[in-house]
Design a protein around this motif. Structure first.
Motif, PDB file in Angstrom:
ATOM      1  N   ASN A 498      -6.760   4.634  -0.850  1.00  0.00           N
ATOM      2  CA  ASN A 498      -6.784   3.369  -1.307  1.00  0.00           C
ATOM      3  C   ASN A 498      -5.576   3.079  -2.091  1.00  0.00           C
ATOM      4  O   ASN A 498      -4.533   3.922  -2.160  1.00  0.00           O
ATOM      5  CB  ASN A 498      -8.223   3.011  -2.225  1.00  0.00           C
ATOM      6  N   GLY A 499      -5.611   2.217  -2.830  1.00  0.00           N
ATOM      7  CA  GLY A 499      -4.386   1.733  -3.563  1.00  0.00           C
ATOM      8  C   GLY A 499      -3.317   1.101  -3.112  1.00  0.00           C
ATOM      9  O   GLY A 499      -3.330   0.590  -1.832  1.00  0.00           O
ATOM     10  N   LEU A 500      -2.149   1.006  -3.744  1.00  0.00           N
ATOM     11  CA  LEU A 500      -1.133   0.224  -3.068  1.00  0.00           C
ATOM     12  C   LEU A 500      -0.136   1.212  -2.302  1.00  0.00           C
ATOM     13  O   LEU A 500      -0.044   2.410  -2.682  1.00  0.00           O
ATOM     14  CB  LEU A 500      -0.256  -0.384  -4.065  1.00  0.00           C
ATOM     15  N   ILE A 501       0.762   0.689  -1.420  1.00  0.00           N
ATOM     16  CA  ILE A 501       1.762   1.532  -0.660  1.00  0.00           C
ATOM     17  C   ILE A 501       3.007   1.803  -1.813  1.00  0.00           C
ATOM     18  O   ILE A 501       3.630   0.809  -2.335  1.00  0.00           O
ATOM     19  CB  ILE A 501       2.424   0.976   0.527  1.00  0.00           C
ATOM     20  N   PRO A 502       3.168   2.899  -2.287  1.00  0.00           N
ATOM     21  CA  PRO A 502       4.295   3.112  -3.354  1.00  0.00           C
ATOM     22  C   PRO A 502       5.579   2.375  -2.766  1.00  0.00           C
ATOM     23  O   PRO A 502       6.058   2.930  -1.770  1.00  0.00           O
ATOM     24  CB  PRO A 502       4.477   4.440  -3.737  1.00  0.00           C
ATOM     25  N   SER A 517      -3.123   3.953   9.063  1.00  0.00           N
ATOM     26  CA  SER A 517      -4.415   3.369   9.798  1.00  0.00           C
ATOM     27  C   SER A 517      -5.652   3.815   9.225  1.00  0.00           C
ATOM     28  O   SER A 517      -5.931   4.836   9.025  1.00  0.00           O
ATOM     29  CB  SER A 517      -4.250   3.164  11.272  1.00  0.00           C
ATOM     30  N   PHE A 518      -6.817   2.981   9.369  1.00  0.00           N
ATOM     31  CA  PHE A 518      -8.159   3.189   9.045  1.00  0.00           C
ATOM     32  C   PHE A 518      -8.268   3.733   7.633  1.00  0.00           C
ATOM     33  O   PHE A 518      -8.755   4.970   7.383  1.00  0.00           O
ATOM     34  CB  PHE A 518      -8.629   4.133  10.285  1.00  0.00           C
ATOM     35  N   ASN A 519      -7.758   3.291   6.589  1.00  0.00           N
ATOM     36  CA  ASN A 519      -8.104   3.462   5.215  1.00  0.00           C
ATOM     37  C   ASN A 519      -8.481   2.329   4.432  1.00  0.00           C
ATOM     38  O   ASN A 519      -9.014   1.426   5.119  1.00  0.00           O
ATOM     39  CB  ASN A 519      -6.826   4.193   4.532  1.00  0.00           C
ATOM     40  N   LEU A 535      12.695   3.994  11.766  1.00  0.00           N
ATOM     41  CA  LEU A 535      11.291   3.759  12.007  1.00  0.00           C
ATOM     42  C   LEU A 535      11.191   3.690  13.644  1.00  0.00           C
ATOM     43  O   LEU A 535      11.604   2.697  14.366  1.00  0.00           O
ATOM     44  CB  LEU A 535      10.695   2.423  11.240  1.00  0.00           C
ATOM     45  N   LEU A 536      10.355   4.192  14.062  1.00  0.00           N
ATOM     46  CA  LEU A 536       9.765   4.308  15.467  1.00  0.00           C
ATOM     47  C   LEU A 536       8.245   3.596  15.586  1.00  0.00           C
ATOM     48  O   LEU A 536       7.998   3.062  16.606  1.00  0.00           O
ATOM     49  CB  LEU A 536       9.837   5.490  16.431  1.00  0.00           C
ATOM     50  N   LEU A 537       7.526   4.187  14.382  1.00  0.00           N
ATOM     51  CA  LEU A 537       5.827   3.590  14.203  1.00  0.00           C
ATOM     52  C   LEU A 537       5.718   3.310  12.983  1.00  0.00           C
ATOM     53  O   LEU A 537       6.332   4.245  11.986  1.00  0.00           O
ATOM     54  CB  LEU A 537       5.226   4.776  14.814  1.00  0.00           C
ATOM     55  N   PHE A 538       4.942   2.342  12.663  1.00  0.00           N
ATOM     56  CA  PHE A 538       4.358   2.048  11.325  1.00  0.00           C
ATOM     57  C   PHE A 538       3.126   1.402  11.392  1.00  0.00           C
ATOM     58  O   PHE A 538       3.203   0.186  11.608  1.00  0.00           O
ATOM     59  CB  PHE A 538       5.548   1.269  10.375  1.00  0.00           C
ATOM     60  N   ASN A 539       1.975   2.330  11.474  1.00  0.00           N
ATOM     61  CA  ASN A 539       0.759   1.650  11.848  1.00  0.00           C
ATOM     62  C   ASN A 539      -0.198   1.499  10.462  1.00  0.00           C
ATOM     63  O   ASN A 539      -0.264   2.581   9.863  1.00  0.00           O
ATOM     64  CB  ASN A 539      -0.133   2.829  12.742  1.00  0.00           C
ATOM     65  N   ILE A 540      -0.408   0.230  10.175  1.00  0.00           N
ATOM     66  CA  ILE A 540      -1.151   0.061   9.091  1.00  0.00           C
ATOM     67  C   ILE A 540      -2.480  -0.595   9.192  1.00  0.00           C
ATOM     68  O   ILE A 540      -2.946  -1.271   8.500  1.00  0.00           O
ATOM     69  CB  ILE A 540      -0.406  -0.796   8.085  1.00  0.00           C
ATOM     70  N   SER A 541      -2.805  -0.905  10.500  1.00  0.00           N
ATOM     71  CA  SER A 541      -4.173  -1.305  11.107  1.00  0.00           C
ATOM     72  C   SER A 541      -5.185  -0.713  10.482  1.00  0.00           C
ATOM     73  O   SER A 541      -5.348   0.367   9.833  1.00  0.00           O
ATOM     74  CB  SER A 541      -4.137  -1.011  12.501  1.00  0.00           C
ATOM     75  N   HIS A 542      -6.372  -1.640  10.177  1.00  0.00           N
ATOM     76  CA  HIS A 542      -7.747  -1.462   9.880  1.00  0.00           C
ATOM     77  C   HIS A 542      -7.575  -0.782   8.417  1.00  0.00           C
ATOM     78  O   HIS A 542      -7.920   0.031   7.891  1.00  0.00           O
ATOM     79  CB  HIS A 542      -8.337  -0.181  10.418  1.00  0.00           C
ATOM     80  N   ASN A 543      -6.966  -1.967   7.511  1.00  0.00           N
ATOM     81  CA  ASN A 543      -6.947  -1.907   6.094  1.00  0.00           C
ATOM     82  C   ASN A 543      -7.333  -3.018   5.377  1.00  0.00           C
ATOM     83  O   ASN A 543      -7.915  -3.836   6.093  1.00  0.00           O
ATOM     84  CB  ASN A 543      -5.482  -1.290   5.501  1.00  0.00           C
ATOM     85  N   SER A 562      -0.237  -2.562  15.375  1.00  0.00           N
ATOM     86  CA  SER A 562      -0.034  -1.598  14.425  1.00  0.00           C
ATOM     87  C   SER A 562      -0.265  -2.431  12.819  1.00  0.00           C
ATOM     88  O   SER A 562      -0.338  -1.750  12.037  1.00  0.00           O
ATOM     89  CB  SER A 562       1.443  -1.415  14.561  1.00  0.00           C
ATOM     90  N   VAL A 563      -0.768  -3.613  13.252  1.00  0.00           N
ATOM     91  CA  VAL A 563      -1.045  -4.636  11.872  1.00  0.00           C
ATOM     92  C   VAL A 563      -2.375  -5.112  11.892  1.00  0.00           C
ATOM     93  O   VAL A 563      -2.752  -5.724  11.055  1.00  0.00           O
ATOM     94  CB  VAL A 563       0.091  -5.510  11.833  1.00  0.00           C
ATOM     95  N   SER A 564      -3.275  -4.722  13.163  1.00  0.00           N
ATOM     96  CA  SER A 564      -4.448  -5.411  13.235  1.00  0.00           C
ATOM     97  C   SER A 564      -5.471  -5.224  12.260  1.00  0.00           C
ATOM     98  O   SER A 564      -5.426  -4.082  11.449  1.00  0.00           O
ATOM     99  CB  SER A 564      -4.806  -5.079  14.492  1.00  0.00           C
ATOM    100  N   ASP A 565      -6.465  -5.980  12.140  1.00  0.00           N
ATOM    101  CA  ASP A 565      -7.534  -5.860  11.220  1.00  0.00           C
ATOM    102  C   ASP A 565      -7.134  -5.724   9.770  1.00  0.00           C
ATOM    103  O   ASP A 565      -7.548  -4.972   9.043  1.00  0.00           O
ATOM    104  CB  ASP A 565      -8.401  -4.634  11.587  1.00  0.00           C
ATOM    105  N   ASN A 566      -6.109  -6.590   9.346  1.00  0.00           N
ATOM    106  CA  ASN A 566      -5.891  -6.732   7.861  1.00  0.00           C
ATOM    107  C   ASN A 566      -5.953  -8.270   7.803  1.00  0.00           C
ATOM    108  O   ASN A 566      -5.128  -8.950   7.843  1.00  0.00           O
ATOM    109  CB  ASN A 566      -4.564  -6.255   7.648  1.00  0.00           C
ATOM    110  N   PRO A 567      -7.082  -8.858   7.390  1.00  0.00           N
ATOM    111  CA  PRO A 567      -7.390 -10.362   7.453  1.00  0.00           C
ATOM    112  C   PRO A 567      -6.407 -11.225   6.623  1.00  0.00           C
ATOM    113  O   PRO A 567      -6.203 -12.295   7.061  1.00  0.00           O
ATOM    114  CB  PRO A 567      -8.871 -10.428   6.986  1.00  0.00           C
ATOM    115  N   ALA A 568      -6.092 -10.504   5.669  1.00  0.00           N
ATOM    116  CA  ALA A 568      -5.060 -11.285   4.737  1.00  0.00           C
ATOM    117  C   ALA A 568      -3.710 -11.153   4.813  1.00  0.00           C
ATOM    118  O   ALA A 568      -2.964 -11.702   4.116  1.00  0.00           O
ATOM    119  CB  ALA A 568      -5.640 -10.972   3.206  1.00  0.00           C
ATOM    120  N   LEU A 569      -3.385 -10.511   5.969  1.00  0.00           N
ATOM    121  CA  LEU A 569      -1.884 -10.195   6.290  1.00  0.00           C
ATOM    122  C   LEU A 569      -1.389 -11.456   7.042  1.00  0.00           C
ATOM    123  O   LEU A 569      -2.101 -11.996   7.953  1.00  0.00           O
ATOM    124  CB  LEU A 569      -1.928  -8.907   6.907  1.00  0.00           C
TER     125      LEU A 569
END
Length: 972
Positions: A498-502, A517-519, A535-543, A562-569
């Motif tokens: 959890n928390g922020l991405i530094p 993803s999935f965190n 960068l070739l992949l940056f997956n932050i989905s399901h957060n 790669s960015v799905s399921d982040n409702p406030a994004l």
């Protein structure tokens, strides 16, 4: 013509050789023979420039070595000279030649059986060329004094000649990496003097005969990567001088014969990738010289013997992909030189043995040394003495190990790769991981690890890959990770982090793959992440991320998944616009002072006398000034807008457009909207849409150039489809959607102007002109180089891929719609204009884009086929072919019509596709890029839409085609 001259030259020289030597036998034959050889080859690098036919002898020629007494050539070494052509008969004149080495060239054709008949020839090396055909049976019939023959890494096919067995003097034969097939001749295995036999990487089949036992002098045998089957012969153990055995990647079956224990000089035994079964017996411990042992990828089972501990020289041990069970032999800890241990993909369970984790775990020994001493002359070192301090690679993945990771792992300070993935490990990641200063790869994926990521992870600052996905980790990503500056891969998916991405993550400039993803991560993504160049992949989905995605770089083309399921994004990738950020209004409370809250009057009912302090009076005065200022600015703003509307209307009126025909037309009825900045044109009432400003015309309208008051040039398209354009609300909705699209390879839409009978689109101005003019109307001095052409193809593909990601079809791909910046970067223009029409009618579309003839996909002519993004892929394929060939999509000859796609496809089928490349490049192009690009263009122009790739796939393919010399400028 040049080739014919060389052939004639060779014939003349051959004739001269016969005539001259018959007249003057004292003349050095070596000179004539080498000149004839030179005439039969091409020497692009001029390596043979010193070969002068007027010399008395060739002893000073490059590659030649002579006998100092006779001045006759005894060695000819032309390795790596980039020679091409074929082997002529000139070399047959070198009768004193002892060594002939032509390795690492581009020689083609077949080999003559005569070469092996040079009387004194001992060493023949023709490896790493492109020689083909079968090896003549006569080649080895009179092999004379030959000691070593290498025909490796060519294209020879057919069977190995039976006559090879007659070369009793041969000590080394290397036929590896060809296409030889069939059963190997039995008499090969009877050449008793043979020391090295390499038949690897061919298509040979059959069994390995017991006759191999007669090869008493054999030091090395490699049959790797063939189709040999049957058992490993017991007779192999009789070749007592063997140092290296490689029988890997065949179909050998049965058990490993225990006769191999007699091979006490063997340093390398590789049997991986076969069908071997059974166990590994105690006999393995008798091959005491073993440095490399690979038994991986078989069907071996049972427990590994404790005798492995006797292999004091062992450096690499690979037992992976078998069915080994039981306890790992603690005797392995005595292999003090062990550098790589791979036990992955077996059936081991229980705790990871403590002795693996470091010398501190070796304080006690369970090894029965007396039992071992009874079997071996040199007893195994005790555990106290044993240590795996030289271990660099440890792979225990894909077993059923449980328990915790010992903190003693930090004692293996030389470890470079640690893979414990796909087990059932619990507990936390030990902080001692930070002691592993040489660690490149840490893979703990798919375990049951808990706790947080230790901050000490940053001390392992050589890390390139950190894979911790599929665990139960909690907490945050430690800031210390920034110290791992070499990190390319960061996989933390499927945890409870959890928390922020530094923000420090953006300092890891080598990052290529990031999966979070999935965190339960929250907050916004640091904008600096857009600066990561690889960068070739940056997956932050399901957060639970929120706010706007970073803009620019990789994030302009990030996949929605790669960015799905982040409702406030919000952002283009999630197809959700971000709310505008407005300044908070100033609110003044006249009953409060700036001194302290206690100065405020109580809010009690009834009439109260209000006494204002000096500070309150100042606050009220300031508020009054602010209010007056706001009113003044509002009035001025209204005047500016009114002036602008009149100016825009005047501009349109000056163009003489039909909307001004009514004398009652209100000049303010037009609506001018700019998406950023004030709509302030420097031209005023100048004839904005006059012929002088016209840049060109297309299917949807004419384009003009003008300048804003701030000096910035813009392009204005006057739409000529007014009668078909949607209503104002629909028009504005679509245009605003197009205005939000931003990509470095797309022309940005800056604004629009609307009246019922006149619509203008305002876009950024691209100064370099369009691609059509560069390809077909440019002068020789402005010819596009190959590097510029490739970058245009790749940039166009990226732009279209981004459009398709936004669910927008271009519909009108053609070279005149690809604009070129002064830097050479392409920008796709006129995208999405078809969305302004009330319906996507095929007839209307095709009639409006007649100039795109040759680019239009066949589905435009078929009403039963749906129009999709694949029609853009078709147009792009034609465009790519146009850029490479320099030819128009359709060219009209006097008696014929040439369609570019058909022409290139025919040339490819006939093997002359390279002839299609623009002749103006004059060979200044890498064929390893140009030909694959044309093949990709043909795939994109497939008649069946489903056979065409997506534009995202096209981008990936182009990036793979790009050569290492990508960034270098090429001459035009």
């Amino acid at each position: 013509m040049m080739r014919m001259l060389l052939i004639l030259c060779s014939m003349v020289l051959s004739l001269e050789l016969v005539l001259v030597t018959s007249v003057n036998p004292s003349l050095n034959d070596d000179v004539l023979g080498l000149i004839v050889f030179k005439a039969d080859v091409q020497d692009p690098k001029g390596k043979l420039a010193s070969w002068d036919e007027d010399d008395d002898n060739p002893c000073n020629w490059v590659g030649c070595k002579c006998n100092p007494r006779s001045n006759r050539v005894v060695e000819l070494n032309l390795d790596g000279f980039s020679l091409s052509g074929h082997l002529g008969r000139g070399l047959l004149q070198l009768q004193f030649l002892r060594k002939l080495s032509l390795a690492k060239n581009n020689l083609t054709g077949s080999i003559s059986s005569s070469i092996a008949r040079i009387d004194n020839l001992r060493v023949l090396d023709l490896s790493e060329n492109s020689l083909s055909g079968t090896i003549p049976d006569e080649f080895f019939r009179q092999c004379g004094s030959l000691r070593s023959v290498s025909l490796a890494s060519n294209k020879f096919s057919g069977k190995i000649p039976e006559t090879l067995g007659s070369c009793s003097m041969l000590a080394s034969i290397d036929l590896s990496s060809n296409m030889l097939s069939g059963v190997s001749p039995d008499n090969i295995w009877t050449v008793s003097g043979l020391r090295s036999l390499d038949l690897s990487d061919n298509l040979l089949e059959g069994g390995i005969p017991e006759g191999i036992a007669g090869m008493k002098n054999l030091r090395g045998v490699s049959l790797r990567k063939n189709r040999f089957s049957g058992l490993i012969p017991d007779g192999l153990g009789s070749c007592l001088l063997l140092r290296s055995i490689d029988l890997s990647e065949n179909a050998l079956s049965g058990s490993i014969p225990d006769t191999l224990q007699k091979l006490t000089l063997c340093t390398s035994l590789d049997l991986h990738g076969n069908l071997l079964t059974g166990g590994v017996g105690d006999w393995i411990g008798k091959i005491e010289a073993l440095e490399r042992l690979d038994l991986s990828g078989n069907g071996l089972s049972g427990e590994l013997p404790i005798s492995l501990g006797n292999l004091q020289s062992l450096q690499v041990a690979n037992f992976s992909r078998n069915g080994f069970t039981g306890a790992l032999p603690q005797a392995l800890s005595s292999c003090k030189n062990l550098q790589s241990l791979d036990l992955s993909n077996n059936a081991y369970s229980g705790h990871i043995p403590s002795w693996i984790m470091g010398p501190n775990s070796l304080k006690s020994s369970l090894l029965d040394k007396e039992e071992v001493a009874a079997k071996y002359a040199s007893p195994i070192a005790s555990s106290a003495e044993g240590s795996l301090q030289k271990l660099q690679i440890l792979d225990l993945s894909s077993n059923s190990f449980a328990g915790e990771i010992s903190s003693d792992i930090g004692d293996l300070t030389g470890l470079q790769s640690l893979n414990l993935s796909n087990n059932s490990l619990k507990g936390s990641i030990p902080a001692t991981i930070g002691k592993l200063k040489a660690l490149d790869v840490l893979d703990l994926t798919a375990n049951e690890l808990s706790g947080s990521i230790p901050s000490e992870i940053g001390d392992a600052n050589s890390l390139k890959e950190l894979r911790l996905g599929g665990n139960k980790l909690v907490g945050i990503i430690p800031d210390s990770i920034v110290k791992c500056s070499a990190l390319t891969t960061l996989i933390l998916s499927q945890n409870n982090l959890n928390g922020l991405i530094p923000a420090s993550l953006s300092k890891l400039a080598n990052l290529q793959m990031v999966d979070l993803s999935f965190n339960n991560f929250t907050g916004t993504l640091p904008k600096q992440l857009a600066n990561l160049p690889h960068l070739l992949l940056f997956n932050i989905s399901h957060n639970h991320f929120q706010g706007e995605l970073p803009l620019g770089g990789f994030f302009n083309t990030i996949l929605p998944s790669s960015v799905s399921d982040n409702p406030a994004l919000c952002g283009a990738a999630v197809n959700k616009s971000c709310p505008a950020v407005l300044p908070k209004p100033i609110v003044l409370n006249p009953n409060s002072s700036s001194d302290s809250p206690s100065d405020s009057l109580p809010a009690t009912p009834g009439h109260k006398r209000i006494i204002l302090s000096i500070s309150a009076l100042i606050a009220i005065g300031a508020a009054a000034v602010i209010v007056i200022g706001v009113i003044a600015i509002t009035v001025l703003n209204l005047r500016v807008r009114a002036s602008t509307s009149r100016s825009a209307a005047a501009l349109a009126l000056s163009a003489g457009d039909d909307f001004s025909q009514s004398p009652t037309t209100d000049a303010n009825s037009g609506k001018l909207v700019m998406f950023s900045g004030d709509p302030d044109f420097s031209t005023g009432t100048h004839a904005l849409l006059s012929k002088d400003c016209e840049l060109g015309r297309g299917g949807f309208g004419a384009v003009y150039r003008t300048v804003l008051r701030d000096g910035r040039a813009v392009a204005i398209k006057k739409l000529t489809v007014s009668s078909l354009v949607k209503s104002q609300d629909e028009f504005e909705k679509e245009v605003k959607k197009l205005g939000k699209i931003r990509h470095s390879n797309l022309v940005a839409l800056e604004g629009y102007y609307w009246t019922p009978s006149l619509q203008l689109l305002i876009s950024e101005f691209v100064s370099g002109g369009n691609l059509y003019k560069h390809l077909h109307e440019g002068s020789g001095g402005n010819l596009l180089s190959w590097n510029e052409r490739f970058n245009i193809i790749l940039g166009t593909a990226r732009g279209l891929a981004h459009l398709h990601q936004m669910n927008i079809i271009h519909y009108n791909i053609k070279s005149s719609n690809i604009l070129i910046e002064s830097s050479g970067e392409p920008k796709v223009a006129d995208f999405g204009l078809a969305r302004l029409l009330p319906m996507l009618d095929r007839y209307v579309l095709s009639s409006k884009i007649q100039s795109a003839l040759g680019y239009m996909a066949p589905e435009f002519a078929c009403r039963t086929v749906k129009i999709t993004e694949k029609c853009d892929v078709y147009g792009f394929g034609v465009l790519a072919l146009e850029i490479v060939t320099g030819k128009r999509p359709v060219e009209y000859m006097e008696d014929d019509v040439v369609v570019l796609c058909d022409m290139v496809r025919g040339a490819l089928e006939e093997g002359r596709v390279e002839e299609c490349i623009d002749g103006r490049l004059q060979g200044n192009f890498p064929s390893e890029e140009a030909i694959p690009v044309m093949k990709l263009g043909l795939i994109c122009t497939s008649q069946v839409p489903s056979n065409r790739p997506d534009m995202a796939e096209v981008v990936n393919i182009l990036e793979l085609i790009r050569c290492p010399s990508e960034g270098q400028d090429e001459s035009s």
